[in-house]
Design an enzyme around this catalytic site. Sequence first.
Site, PDB file in Angstrom:
ATOM      1  N   ILE A 256     -55.281 148.651  12.550  1.00  0.00           N
ATOM      2  CA  ILE A 256     -54.051 148.064  13.097  1.00  0.00           C
ATOM      3  C   ILE A 256     -54.379 147.004  14.151  1.00  0.00           C
ATOM      4  O   ILE A 256     -54.985 147.313  15.171  1.00  0.00           O
ATOM      5  CB  ILE A 256     -53.168 149.169  13.734  1.00  0.00           C
ATOM      6  CG1 ILE A 256     -52.821 150.204  12.676  1.00  0.00           C
ATOM      7  CG2 ILE A 256     -51.910 148.571  14.343  1.00  0.00           C
ATOM      8  CD1 ILE A 256     -52.188 151.463  13.228  1.00  0.00           C
ATOM      9  N   GLU A 258     -53.121 145.867  16.662  1.00  0.00           N
ATOM     10  CA  GLU A 258     -51.950 146.086  17.503  1.00  0.00           C
ATOM     11  C   GLU A 258     -51.818 145.089  18.649  1.00  0.00           C
ATOM     12  O   GLU A 258     -50.734 144.847  19.131  1.00  0.00           O
ATOM     13  CB  GLU A 258     -51.941 147.519  18.025  1.00  0.00           C
ATOM     14  CG  GLU A 258     -53.292 148.045  18.418  1.00  0.00           C
ATOM     15  CD  GLU A 258     -53.725 147.604  19.786  1.00  0.00           C
ATOM     16  OE1 GLU A 258     -54.926 147.319  19.952  1.00  0.00           O
ATOM     17  OE2 GLU A 258     -52.868 147.523  20.685  1.00  0.00           O
ATOM     18  N   ASP A 300     -35.903 107.530  24.211  1.00  0.00           N
ATOM     19  CA  ASP A 300     -35.098 106.502  24.872  1.00  0.00           C
ATOM     20  C   ASP A 300     -36.027 105.390  25.296  1.00  0.00           C
ATOM     21  O   ASP A 300     -37.239 105.572  25.336  1.00  0.00           O
ATOM     22  CB  ASP A 300     -34.524 107.063  26.185  1.00  0.00           C
ATOM     23  CG  ASP A 300     -33.426 108.037  25.935  1.00  0.00           C
ATOM     24  OD1 ASP A 300     -32.848 107.983  24.864  1.00  0.00           O
ATOM     25  OD2 ASP A 300     -33.159 108.848  26.845  1.00  0.00           O
ATOM     26  N   ASP A 576     -30.795 112.240  27.728  1.00  0.00           N
ATOM     27  CA  ASP A 576     -30.445 112.496  29.120  1.00  0.00           C
ATOM     28  C   ASP A 576     -28.952 112.771  29.310  1.00  0.00           C
ATOM     29  O   ASP A 576     -28.571 113.718  29.952  1.00  0.00           O
ATOM     30  CB  ASP A 576     -30.928 111.362  30.050  1.00  0.00           C
ATOM     31  CG  ASP A 576     -30.534 109.980  29.548  1.00  0.00           C
ATOM     32  OD1 ASP A 576     -29.818 109.897  28.542  1.00  0.00           O
ATOM     33  OD2 ASP A 576     -30.935 108.982  30.169  1.00  0.00           O
ATOM     34  N   ASP A 580     -25.909 113.152  24.542  1.00  0.00           N
ATOM     35  CA  ASP A 580     -27.173 113.321  23.804  1.00  0.00           C
ATOM     36  C   ASP A 580     -27.386 114.774  23.399  1.00  0.00           C
ATOM     37  O   ASP A 580     -28.201 115.069  22.536  1.00  0.00           O
ATOM     38  CB  ASP A 580     -28.365 112.904  24.680  1.00  0.00           C
ATOM     39  CG  ASP A 580     -28.375 111.410  24.937  1.00  0.00           C
ATOM     40  OD1 ASP A 580     -27.715 110.687  24.184  1.00  0.00           O
ATOM     41  OD2 ASP A 580     -29.042 110.984  25.899  1.00  0.00           O
ATOM     42  N   ASN A 642     -61.262 143.809  12.252  1.00  0.00           N
ATOM     43  CA  ASN A 642     -60.571 145.000  11.760  1.00  0.00           C
ATOM     44  C   ASN A 642     -60.963 145.316  10.325  1.00  0.00           C
ATOM     45  O   ASN A 642     -61.191 146.474   9.982  1.00  0.00           O
ATOM     46  CB  ASN A 642     -59.056 144.797  11.835  1.00  0.00           C
ATOM     47  CG  ASN A 642     -58.544 144.990  13.250  1.00  0.00           C
ATOM     48  OD1 ASN A 642     -59.328 145.224  14.159  1.00  0.00           O
ATOM     49  ND2 ASN A 642     -57.260 144.890  13.437  1.00  0.00           N
ATOM     50  N   THR A 673     -63.888 145.056  21.946  1.00  0.00           N
ATOM     51  CA  THR A 673     -63.882 143.806  21.182  1.00  0.00           C
ATOM     52  C   THR A 673     -62.504 143.154  21.112  1.00  0.00           C
ATOM     53  O   THR A 673     -62.386 141.945  21.171  1.00  0.00           O
ATOM     54  CB  THR A 673     -64.392 144.018  19.737  1.00  0.00           C
ATOM     55  OG1 THR A 673     -63.533 144.950  19.100  1.00  0.00           O
ATOM     56  CG2 THR A 673     -65.814 144.505  19.713  1.00  0.00           C
ATOM     57  N   ASP A 674     -61.464 143.973  20.977  1.00  0.00           N
ATOM     58  CA  ASP A 674     -60.133 143.377  20.794  1.00  0.00           C
ATOM     59  C   ASP A 674     -59.510 142.894  22.093  1.00  0.00           C
ATOM     60  O   ASP A 674     -58.686 141.993  22.092  1.00  0.00           O
ATOM     61  CB  ASP A 674     -59.159 144.387  20.158  1.00  0.00           C
ATOM     62  CG  ASP A 674     -59.453 144.582  18.691  1.00  0.00           C
ATOM     63  OD1 ASP A 674     -60.487 144.058  18.245  1.00  0.00           O
ATOM     64  OD2 ASP A 674     -58.661 145.247  18.004  1.00  0.00           O
TER      65      ASP A 674
HETATM   66  P1  ATP Z   1     -31.637 103.868  26.834  1.00  0.00           P
HETATM   67  O1  ATP Z   1     -30.634 104.418  25.877  1.00  0.00           O
HETATM   68  O2  ATP Z   1     -32.952 103.646  26.239  1.00  0.00           O
HETATM   69  O3  ATP Z   1     -31.713 104.598  28.121  1.00  0.00           O
HETATM   70  P2  ATP Z   1     -30.040 101.873  28.072  1.00  0.00           P
HETATM   71  O4  ATP Z   1     -30.206 102.474  29.416  1.00  0.00           O
HETATM   72  O5  ATP Z   1     -30.049 100.395  28.013  1.00  0.00           O
HETATM   73  O6  ATP Z   1     -31.135 102.364  27.106  1.00  0.00           O
HETATM   74  P3  ATP Z   1     -27.359 102.716  28.139  1.00  0.00           P
HETATM   75  O7  ATP Z   1     -27.579 103.377  29.444  1.00  0.00           O
HETATM   76  O8  ATP Z   1     -26.494 103.356  27.131  1.00  0.00           O
HETATM   77  O9  ATP Z   1     -28.707 102.408  27.429  1.00  0.00           O
HETATM   78  O10 ATP Z   1     -26.784 101.277  28.458  1.00  0.00           O
HETATM   79  C1  ATP Z   1     -26.280 100.437  27.451  1.00  0.00           C
HETATM   80  C2  ATP Z   1     -25.855  99.142  28.063  1.00  0.00           C
HETATM   81  O11 ATP Z   1     -24.779  99.358  28.950  1.00  0.00           O
HETATM   82  C3  ATP Z   1     -26.933  98.450  28.876  1.00  0.00           C
HETATM   83  O12 ATP Z   1     -27.711  97.612  28.098  1.00  0.00           O
HETATM   84  C4  ATP Z   1     -26.129  97.673  29.900  1.00  0.00           C
HETATM   85  O13 ATP Z   1     -25.766  96.425  29.387  1.00  0.00           O
HETATM   86  C5  ATP Z   1     -24.888  98.511  30.079  1.00  0.00           C
HETATM   87  N1  ATP Z   1     -24.974  99.342  31.285  1.00  0.00           N
HETATM   88  C6  ATP Z   1     -25.988 100.136  31.669  1.00  0.00           C
HETATM   89  N2  ATP Z   1     -25.721 100.767  32.822  1.00  0.00           N
HETATM   90  C7  ATP Z   1     -24.477 100.366  33.184  1.00  0.00           C
HETATM   91  C8  ATP Z   1     -23.616 100.668  34.285  1.00  0.00           C
HETATM   92  N3  ATP Z   1     -23.965 101.503  35.248  1.00  0.00           N
HETATM   93  N4  ATP Z   1     -22.413 100.069  34.320  1.00  0.00           N
HETATM   94  C9  ATP Z   1     -22.016  99.233  33.363  1.00  0.00           C
HETATM   95  N5  ATP Z   1     -22.783  98.912  32.314  1.00  0.00           N
HETATM   96  C10 ATP Z   1     -23.994  99.458  32.203  1.00  0.00           C
END
Ligand code: ATP
Length: 834
Positions: A256, A258, A300, A576, A580, A642, A673-674
Amino acid sequence: MQENNFGGLTSQEAERRLKEYGYNRLKSKNRKNPVGIFFSQFKDIMVMVLLGATVISVFMGEIYDAVTIILIVLMNAVLGFIQEYRTERTMEALEKLTAPTARVIRDGKEKVIDASLIVPDDVILIEAGDQIPCDGRILRSNGLWCNESILTGESEAVRKGSHDNMVYMGSSVTKGNAVMVCESTGMNTKMGQVSSLIDEAGNSETPLQRKLGTLGRVLCLICAAVCALVVVAGIIRGEPIFDMLMTGITIAIAAIPEGLPAAVTIALALAVRRMMKRNALVRKLHSVETLSCADVVCTDKTGTLTENKMSVTKIRTSDKEFAITGNISADKCLQELMNCAVLCNNAILSENDGIGDPTEVALLVAAKKCGISPESIRSGCTRLSEIPFDSESKRMSVTVSGHPGTKTYTKGAPDVILKTCRMIYTESGILPLTGEKKRELYEEIDSYAAGALRVMAFAFTDEKTGYDVFLGLTGMLDAPRAEAKDSVKALRKAGIRTVMITGDHKLTAEAVAKEVGILRRGDMVISKDELDKMSGKELDKIISKAAVFARVDPGDKLRIVQSLKRKGKTVAMTGDGVNDAPAVKEADIGIAIGKNGSEACKQAADMILLDDNLSTICEAVRQGRTVYMNIRKFVRYLISCNIGEVMVMFLSILLGLPVVLLPTQILLVNLVTDGLPAMALSLEKSEKEILRMKPTEFSGSFFSGGLLGRITIRGILIGLCTLGCFAYSLYLGCALETARTCALVTLIASQLIHVFECRSEHKSVFRMNPFENMALVSAVLVSAGVTALCIYVPFLSVAMETTPLGLPEMAWSLIFAAGVPVASGLLGLITNRE
Ligand code: ATP
């Protein structure tokens, strides 16, 4: 402008309430206490068998045997206890680290605290992505939507605000933000009442453990059959029933494996600890195994591949471009653009750095460089409402009063903003935005994006006409991380494709992807428009060529993961934002970005990247592969040993020889050994070539690559050599007890030699430095020492029924042991196997 007027509790008051109401926790999970862990060691099959043996021994008056068996059972239990206790502690530490946090106002300041410390009347700030930490009432909200599916089963998010101003623990914020006051905590919450939901602690058994568990059960069945056969054959041959029962039990003990499931958990837990040191926080044990066979990493752009340290380098108003290299002076148009950038912004600039979204911090820094003080603009205004930014709408709007009058400012992705603008703000006032001007602006946006700049546009709504007025563009630099290129390369070598999924502009994404080596000749860049037009089948057709998905929504990530999975890929996906979370959950390995990641995403993830770095994923893959290989190593070792032990016992009965090893002796073999040597194998460092192997080498059957054959052959050879030594000793006229001791030495020594061979599946034992794994060397020395003690210390040798061996006996015993690898080598030469 944005400071809140909610004072919150004082620390003293919060402390007092914590004493009164207790921690904001649901019924604690069933973590085992040390006593429970110790007693659980006696629950497994082997101990049952051994206890059966003890009862038989007592019954037959063999008190000495019974005591020895019980002592060995106890030692085994202590070893098991130490291992399991350490694993529990690691898991507990992990749980603490991944425990949700909350932003509260205490002593008039915003603080991040462990959610368990929240007390009634605490003022809590919540925003998209947060998990609501307690039941409470909303004091102020901006477009707040919550998902209460955990309580109501309703998967649609619900709008919260004046009409429905209660929020509940366990639900999550999908959109907007709010200030809430806590009304009840812990078991007094709605969630607490539905406490049946809480026992979701779940069985953390990993697929691999399950596979090994099945293997263990199969081995048990085989061994039960062998035992029965031997016992019946022996009794028919006229052997005493007691002796045969004991022999049967001995074979069972020998067969076994185990310690196996426990050893796997420990190996995984150790890997978890190693990963934690490298900034990868594993939330689910099984993801360690899955990591080993990942073949696509979807990541991302911002933060993972780039630094997420934004700086505005270019600003474009209606007819002027400004390069932001040093300080510049602002004209009327730039001034108005900056008003928008500062007011439609939630970041705060402190003396040395900024707090909040790096994009927004960069805008404040740019404003300062243009000679504009964000504080003075903000102090003259009151924010009336906000539509927060989210990755789906890709825009943010605020309405402010006092500038003068009421004004709505918007900023966002340029294509999104330009779509709604009919006017443009110029030195000579607000003019219509002509088609030609729009085209010119689009060209400008493309040229910014092609230079890897992140582009953002600004606008306001004209009160008189209700039209949106375009203010201008900013181009931000977000340099690729220094390690990104190497990580993409290392992942590619390991057979893993990196795919960039970003909300950013197609050309920006393309430029960054080229720079870090994700986009190579023949690869495709797919934009949201193109993706939207594709059916699932069309997407499946091109998915293996797509290296970049640009301007996509978080919702699209789910489609991408599903398509990759349909193509049989094992997908790791980073995320993030709260949106997502579904994709992160769907991926084989969901990875949440730790620094700015939302609570919802972290809760859905298998692993959290504490440093948001792609190289950490690469390292995690290495660790995952290492642990998989190490598990294979000790499975190879344990099972071949074993098989060897069962072979000895079985063949001796078949050949009509006396029983080779007594139950206590087989127990000794198992103990030395085990235990330690097998554990030490899980400490093996990763082999150099591990990141040059392909994912498929980690995903097939557990015994793939001829491992099962090797294990069986080695087991048979161990059995034959041990039996050979026993027969030879008897042939030379040794007493039965001496012959048994010789066989014991051969059996243990051949296993302790084999453990070094199990260190690698690719290299021969002569090409490895044994001192690289000092734990293994020490384990083997301890095991050899314990064996020597059991032979040469008088009272131990009486207990074990061994005799002290002289030099010649010891020599031939060891020669027989050395015969195992020699025979295996020769066999390998003949069959070209090893
Ligand atoms: P990733 O998805 O790789 O993080 P990202 O940060 O560019 O890329 P988003 O955060 O979705 O993606 O942003 C998309 C777009 O929205 C950006 O390219 C920018 O033009 C605009 N954006 C980003 N942050 C803001 C903000 N705080 N207010 C208004 N527009 C924004």
